[in-house]
Design a protein around this motif. Structure first.
Motif, mmCIF file in Angstrom:
data_model
loop_
_atom_site.group_PDB
_atom_site.id
_atom_site.type_symbol
_atom_site.label_atom_id
_atom_site.label_comp_id
_atom_site.label_asym_id
_atom_site.label_seq_id
_atom_site.Cartn_x
_atom_site.Cartn_y
_atom_site.Cartn_z
ATOM 1 N N ILE A 210 0.850 -1.232 0.054
ATOM 2 C CA ILE A 210 -0.017 0.051 -0.035
ATOM 3 C C ILE A 210 0.866 1.367 -0.078
ATOM 4 O O ILE A 210 1.745 1.383 0.630
ATOM 5 C CB ILE A 210 -1.133 0.039 1.273
ATOM 6 C CG1 ILE A 210 -1.866 -1.363 1.246
ATOM 7 C CG2 ILE A 210 -1.845 1.287 1.254
ATOM 8 C CD1 ILE A 210 -2.689 -1.539 2.304
ATOM 9 N N ILE A 254 -3.656 7.240 -2.496
ATOM 10 C CA ILE A 254 -3.587 5.832 -2.202
ATOM 11 C C ILE A 254 -3.459 4.759 -3.411
ATOM 12 O O ILE A 254 -4.476 4.924 -4.170
ATOM 13 C CB ILE A 254 -4.292 5.780 -0.976
ATOM 14 C CG1 ILE A 254 -4.093 4.183 -0.147
ATOM 15 C CG2 ILE A 254 -5.797 5.435 -1.220
ATOM 16 C CD1 ILE A 254 -4.546 4.115 1.052
ATOM 17 N N THR A 255 -2.709 3.808 -3.443
ATOM 18 C CA THR A 255 -2.681 2.830 -4.388
ATOM 19 C C THR A 255 -2.292 1.543 -3.924
ATOM 20 O O THR A 255 -1.519 1.774 -2.597
ATOM 21 C CB THR A 255 -1.625 3.299 -5.392
ATOM 22 O OG1 THR A 255 -0.508 3.341 -4.884
ATOM 23 C CG2 THR A 255 -2.106 4.316 -6.298
ATOM 24 N N GLU A 283 -9.302 -0.937 5.364
ATOM 25 C CA GLU A 283 -10.724 -0.591 4.475
ATOM 26 C C GLU A 283 -10.095 -0.204 3.120
ATOM 27 O O GLU A 283 -10.825 -0.591 2.281
ATOM 28 C CB GLU A 283 -10.919 0.980 4.978
ATOM 29 C CG GLU A 283 -11.421 1.350 6.241
ATOM 30 C CD GLU A 283 -13.068 0.532 6.306
ATOM 31 O OE1 GLU A 283 -13.732 0.487 5.245
ATOM 32 O OE2 GLU A 283 -13.279 0.121 7.350
ATOM 33 N N THR A 284 -8.941 0.115 2.962
ATOM 34 C CA THR A 284 -8.340 0.201 1.177
ATOM 35 C C THR A 284 -8.265 -1.343 0.854
ATOM 36 O O THR A 284 -8.841 -1.629 -0.376
ATOM 37 C CB THR A 284 -6.965 0.765 1.374
ATOM 38 O OG1 THR A 284 -6.824 1.896 2.008
ATOM 39 C CG2 THR A 284 -6.384 0.586 -0.144
ATOM 40 N N GLU A 287 -11.867 -2.382 0.150
ATOM 41 C CA GLU A 287 -12.303 -1.483 -1.283
ATOM 42 C C GLU A 287 -11.800 -2.311 -2.608
ATOM 43 O O GLU A 287 -12.619 -2.464 -3.625
ATOM 44 C CB GLU A 287 -12.071 -0.045 -1.231
ATOM 45 C CG GLU A 287 -12.711 0.606 -0.005
ATOM 46 C CD GLU A 287 -12.158 1.774 -0.104
ATOM 47 O OE1 GLU A 287 -11.283 2.398 -0.851
ATOM 48 O OE2 GLU A 287 -12.528 2.820 0.922
ATOM 49 N N ARG A 288 -10.546 -2.907 -2.344
ATOM 50 C CA ARG A 288 -10.072 -3.445 -3.860
ATOM 51 C C ARG A 288 -10.570 -4.871 -3.834
ATOM 52 O O ARG A 288 -9.703 -5.562 -4.519
ATOM 53 C CB ARG A 288 -8.307 -3.496 -3.583
ATOM 54 C CG ARG A 288 -7.737 -2.078 -3.253
ATOM 55 C CD ARG A 288 -8.266 -1.273 -4.761
ATOM 56 N NE ARG A 288 -7.257 0.104 -4.772
ATOM 57 C CZ ARG A 288 -7.464 1.052 -3.995
ATOM 58 N NH1 ARG A 288 -8.500 1.434 -3.054
ATOM 59 N NH2 ARG A 288 -6.702 2.180 -4.399
#
Length: 370
Positions: A210, A254-255, A283-284, A287-288
């Motif tokens: 991340i 953010i990636t 959370e990221t 979402e992915r």
């Protein structure tokens, strides 16, 4: 609590020569659980000592048996009151030194102030100060686990054995996560990528990193002494000299580098204390497309509202070792699981006391492993 002893360790654990004394330097009873487990594995009784706080908050240590000519192992786990913990250790080490102990070995699974191991602006390298204090008090050897930066070993002028908890965490993944072959190891920031790579290579899994807004506050953005202040004025140096200014950093959006869709995401790190960055990472990942999220760390400080925040988060399970007591946090959050590492600490104590090689405990650990 999860722990399986390799048969070769089980057969050797109770074999120790005489002249070994095992003390716990904690005045807090909740911090003594690890010491009791180690003593039980070694087949020895805990040494008799009184550690308590005076009404004026001074620490007093009274050793109640002879340590003359003996190998003394002082186990100290870090409580919420970290500064009291340090004083308890220093006073006990000095008491053993003045009582003519042959050697004084500190067993400090989590080394406090380890995050303060770099110069930041006009701060100080506190872990170097702490190392100097321990050596000055009389420590002759240190056993610790997963230092925040392995270069901290260089702050000591005594031998340091920096043990690894990763074999226990890897074993937990293999035995307690049924579909771990469909997992991906995640670094919540580029700084954690090396640790994630080590886990991924050992488990033959993929890796994801991340990058962006969820980066840890301990990035290079806040590093450096910045003295003199960064002001674009060259007159104070020399009228004809112009020093090029460093271009300021800017975090990208953010990636996630790597595929986590339809996978189990396992975030790995050495310390979990302030959980905000872990929650943001979870959370990221959700979402992915990650359908289950685990967090694995050696040291579970879990300060402040960490248990409540974890319980309310997208994280399914947090796995930490018992280098730091966290029984209260486990009552507040059933998602927190514990892996027992008393076995490797017991074996390290036995080998040092018997004058045996420590290389067995560092098998398959490369120079670049964190």
């Amino acid at each position: 609590m999860f722990c399986v002893a390799p048969p070769e360790l089980e057969t050797k654990m109770n074999i120790t020569k005489g002249g070994l004394v095992l003390f716990s330097a904690n005045s807090n009873s909740s911090c003594m659980e690890l010491s009791k487990k180690i003593a039980e594995r070694l087949g020895v009784e805990m040494g008799k000592v009184q550690v308590y706080q005076e009404p004026n908050r001074e620490t007093r240590v009274q050793i109640q048996e002879s340590v003359r000519g003996k190998d003394v192992f002082i186990i100290q786990t870090v409580s919420k009151d970290v500064n009291t913990t340090i004083m308890e250790l220093l006073i006990m080490v000095y008491a053993c030194k003045t009582s003519c102990a042959k050697s004084i070995i500190g067993v400090i699974p989590y080394f406090p102030y380890s995050k303060q191991c770099k110069m930041r602006k006009r701060g100080s390298i506190v872990s170097k100060l702490l190392a100097s204090m321990m050596c000055k008090a009389g420590l002759t050897h240190l056993i610790t686990m997963d230092l925040h930066q392995k270069e901290i070993q260089g702050f000591f002028n005594i031998p340091v054995d920096n043990l690894r908890a990763s074999p226990f965490l890897l074993q937990y993944i293999q035995e307690e996560i049924p579909d771990y072959r469909n997992a991906v190891i995640v670094a919540k920031s580029p700084a954690s990528a090396k640790r994630a790579q080590s886990f991924a290579e050992r488990l033959r899994l993929g890796i994801a990193v991340i990058h962006g807004e969820a980066q840890d506050a301990e990035s290079d953005l806040v590093d450096g002494r910045h003295s003199p202040p960064m002001v674009r004025s060259v007159a104070a140096i020399h009228p004809s000299l112009e020093i090029p200014m460093l271009i300021p950093k800017e975090k990208p959006p953010i990636t996630v580098v790597g595929d986590v869709g339809g996978r189990i995401a396992i975030i790995v790190d050495d310390i979990i204390d302030d959980v905000d960055s872990f929650l943001a990472a979870a959370e990221t990942l959700k979402e992915r497309g990650a359908y289950k999220i685990f967090v694995m760390a050696t040291h579970g400080l879990l300060s402040s509202d960490a248990p409540r925040l974890i319980e309310e988060s997208a994280i399914d399970e947090v796995v930490v070792t018992n280098t730091i007591p966290h029984e209260i946090q486990k009552l507040q959050c059933p998602k927190i699981k514990t892996v027992d590492i008393s076995m490797i600490l017991s074996e390290a104590i036995r080998r040092i006391h018997n004058g045996e090689s420590m290389s067995y405990l560092f098998r398959n650990i490369g120079l670049d492993d964190t």
